[in-house]
Design a protein around this motif. Structure first.
Motif, PDB file in Angstrom:
ATOM      1  N   ARG A  48       0.823  -1.214   0.000  1.00  0.00           N
ATOM      2  CA  ARG A  48       0.000   0.000   0.000  1.00  0.00           C
ATOM      3  C   ARG A  48       0.854   1.260   0.000  1.00  0.00           C
ATOM      4  N   LYS A  49       0.506   2.166  -0.893  1.00  0.00           N
ATOM      5  CA  LYS A  49       1.137   3.490  -0.880  1.00  0.00           C
ATOM      6  C   LYS A  49       0.472   4.359   0.174  1.00  0.00           C
ATOM      7  N   ARG A  50      -0.826   4.098   0.386  1.00  0.00           N
ATOM      8  CA  ARG A  50      -1.603   4.813   1.397  1.00  0.00           C
ATOM      9  C   ARG A  50      -2.199   3.773   2.332  1.00  0.00           C
ATOM     10  N   VAL A  60       7.318   0.310  -1.878  1.00  0.00           N
ATOM     11  CA  VAL A  60       7.231   1.082  -0.649  1.00  0.00           C
ATOM     12  C   VAL A  60       8.429   0.812   0.263  1.00  0.00           C
ATOM     13  N   GLU A 100      10.788   4.612  -9.253  1.00  0.00           N
ATOM     14  CA  GLU A 100       9.646   4.187  -8.445  1.00  0.00           C
ATOM     15  C   GLU A 100       8.302   4.458  -9.116  1.00  0.00           C
TER      16      GLU A 100
END
Length: 186
Positions: A48-50, A60, A100
C-alpha cells in the motif's frame, strides 16, 4: 570482503486484504518485506502506498514504527550473504527506487497466483514476488518455482534462512531501541 546479512520480514497486519489472503493460504503470515539492516530501519516491499487504501500500491519503504506494521505479528529471518550478493540486491533496490513511479503493485498477478496461472508483468510485483525476485537477482536462493508463484510462507522453508525473531513487531522495535540486536526468540 566481509559477509553481510539480509532480513526477510513476514507479517500479519490483520487488514481485510490480509484476512482474505489468509483464507486462501491458511498461513499466519501473508506479507513479505526485505531489509538489508538488522534494525529494520529500511524495509522494502510492494504494498500500500496509502495505509487506508489497499488499491493504490507499488514499491514502498515500510515504517515498522507506526501504521499497519507496527502492531503486526511477525517473524524475521536472516541469511548471511557475500558482499557481491549484497551489492546485487542493493543495485536492484536502487534501480526500483530511482524509477519508483514506473512500478506498480501486481494485483492482477496476485489473482493469477490464486488461479495458479503465471502472468509476468513488467515493473509490477506483489510483496513475495518482489522479495523472491530480489533474492534471485542476488543469486541467494535457487527457487523451485517462478517468483510469481512464491508466497510469503515459502520463505519459512528456505534452508539458508535462520529464524531471528517471532512476535509483535512493536516489541521488536521497542527492544531494539534499548540496545537490542536481533536474537532468536520464540
Amino acid at each position: 570482503m566481509r559477509d553481510r546479512k539480509i532480513y526477510i520480514l513476514l507479517t500479519d497486519t490483520g487488514t481485510v486484504l490480509t484476512r482474505m489472503i489468509r483464507l486462501y493460504t491458511k498461513k499466519n503470515y501473508n506479507h513479505a518485506s526485505l531489509s538489508l539492516d538488522s534494525n529494520l530501519e529500511e524495509v522494502y516491499s510492494f504494498g500500500r502506498k496509502r495505509p487506508r487504501n489497499p488499491f493504490i500500491g507499488g514499491f514502498v519503504k515500510e515504517d515498522i514504527t507506526n501504521g499497519l506494521l507496527h502492531n503486526a505479528e511477525c517473524v524475521i529471518y536472516s541469511c548471511t550473504i557475500s558482499q557481491k550478493q549484497y551489492e546485487e540486491i542493493q543495485a536492484f533496490l536502487n534501480e526500483i527506487e530511482s524509477h519508483e513511479h514506473s512500478y506498480r503493485y501486481n494485483l492482477l498477478g496476485l489473482f493469477a497466483f490464486m488461479l495458479k496461472k503465471e502472468i509476468r508483468r513488467k515493473n509490477a510485483y506483489f510483496c513475495s514476488e518482489f522479495v523472491a525476485t530480489a533474492l534471485t537477482k542476488g543469486e541467494i536462493v535457487q527457487l523451485r518455482k517462478p517468483p510469481s508463484f512464491v508466497a510469503p510462507h515459502d520463505f519459512e522453508e528456505v534452508g539458508d534462512f535462520q529464524l531471528e525473531y517471532r512476535g509483535k513487531l512493536a516489541s521488536f522495535y521497542h527492544n531494539k531501541n534499548h540496545s537490542y540486536q536481533l536474537s532468536l526468540s520464540s
